[in-house]
Design a protein around this motif. Structure first.
Motif, mmCIF file in Angstrom:
data_model
loop_
_atom_site.group_PDB
_atom_site.id
_atom_site.type_symbol
_atom_site.label_atom_id
_atom_site.label_comp_id
_atom_site.label_asym_id
_atom_site.label_seq_id
_atom_site.Cartn_x
_atom_site.Cartn_y
_atom_site.Cartn_z
ATOM 1 N N GLY A 128 16.349 10.838 -76.958
ATOM 2 C CA GLY A 128 16.249 12.169 -77.554
ATOM 3 C C GLY A 128 16.415 12.136 -79.064
ATOM 4 O O GLY A 128 15.662 12.783 -79.796
ATOM 5 N N GLU A 129 17.383 11.374 -79.537
ATOM 6 C CA GLU A 129 17.615 11.267 -80.984
ATOM 7 C C GLU A 129 16.435 10.594 -81.676
ATOM 8 O O GLU A 129 15.992 11.038 -82.738
ATOM 9 N N ILE A 130 15.911 9.539 -81.081
ATOM 10 C CA ILE A 130 14.774 8.819 -81.656
ATOM 11 C C ILE A 130 13.544 9.726 -81.724
ATOM 12 O O ILE A 130 12.872 9.808 -82.760
ATOM 13 N N VAL B 224 11.381 10.991 -85.044
ATOM 14 C CA VAL B 224 9.931 10.783 -85.169
ATOM 15 C C VAL B 224 9.227 12.126 -85.365
ATOM 16 O O VAL B 224 8.388 12.272 -86.257
ATOM 17 N N ALA B 225 9.575 13.124 -84.559
ATOM 18 C CA ALA B 225 8.933 14.440 -84.666
ATOM 19 C C ALA B 225 9.189 15.066 -86.030
ATOM 20 O O ALA B 225 8.266 15.606 -86.654
ATOM 21 N N PRO C 277 4.762 18.253 -90.906
ATOM 22 C CA PRO C 277 4.724 18.600 -92.322
ATOM 23 C C PRO C 277 5.390 19.947 -92.584
ATOM 24 O O PRO C 277 5.273 20.862 -91.778
ATOM 25 N N ASN C 278 6.077 20.018 -93.685
ATOM 26 C CA ASN C 278 6.767 21.249 -94.059
ATOM 27 C C ASN C 278 5.994 22.062 -95.085
ATOM 28 O O ASN C 278 6.277 23.239 -95.284
ATOM 29 N N GLU C 279 5.041 21.429 -95.763
ATOM 30 C CA GLU C 279 4.331 22.128 -96.835
ATOM 31 C C GLU C 279 3.306 23.110 -96.273
ATOM 32 O O GLU C 279 2.690 22.868 -95.236
#
Length: 178
Positions: free
Chosen positions: A155-157, A161-162, A167-169
């Motif tokens: 779950g952490e990995i 990755v996600a 993208p945040n822009e």
């Protein structure tokens, strides 16, 4: 599918510029194991859902997203974004779901071009009937094979990755925004 041949040739330009960073043997092993496992898992879930409900895994995911939405409805653009599929692919999927009576479209009163996808009572019922078998298939294929520590690590990995790929822009060129 593979990132490079097993004996990755390096171009003269890459060697001079140092632009290629090939996967190590261990990284290649992990990458191929990931591809193999995710392909098999998606096929396993598709076959289970086709057998139990006559739908592919992607359609089941759309129904779940609608079931979890307020008033069991989402704008088509929002549903495409959440499902990470193109609007065209979503339109085709919703047309199939409409044909089954599981979803209906409604016009958006505030935007003449916009539409909502709405989960029908029949769609909710197919989810109610199908969910136990689907959860059993997920549990058998994934969670029952991993220790609680491995589940936590996975779950952490996957979260890392996600987050790295999302993208945040504003204005990012993503298929589900087209």
């Amino acid at each position: 599918m593979n990132t490079a041949p097993s004996t990755a040739p390096e171009s003269p330009h890459a060697a001079a510029a140092g632009t290629h960073r090939w996967l190590t043997a261990d990284e290649q092993r992990v990458w191929r194991a990931y591809l193999h496992a995710t392909t098999l898992l998606e096929d396993h879930l598709d076959r289970q859902l086709q057998r139990d409900a006559g739908m592919p895994h992607i359609y089941y995911g759309l129904l779940v997203k609608l079931a979890e939405a307020p008033r069991r409805r989402l704008r088509m653009t929002e549903l495409a974004r959440d499902a990470k599929i193109t609007r065209s692919r979503l339109s085709h999927a919703v047309a199939r779901l409409e044909k089954n009576g599981w979803v209906r479209r409604e016009d958006c009163p505030s935007d003449k071009r916009g539409q909502f996808a709405v989960l029908t009572d029949d769609g909710r019922e197919v989810l109610r009937r199908t969910a136990p078998g689907h959860v059993a298939a997920v549990r058998q294929a994934l969670f029952d094979r991993l220790s609680p520590e491995q589940q936590k690590s996975l779950g952490e990995i996957m979260q890392i990755v996600a987050e790295g790929l999302q993208p945040n822009e504003a204005g990012a060129d993503l298929p589900w925004l087209r």
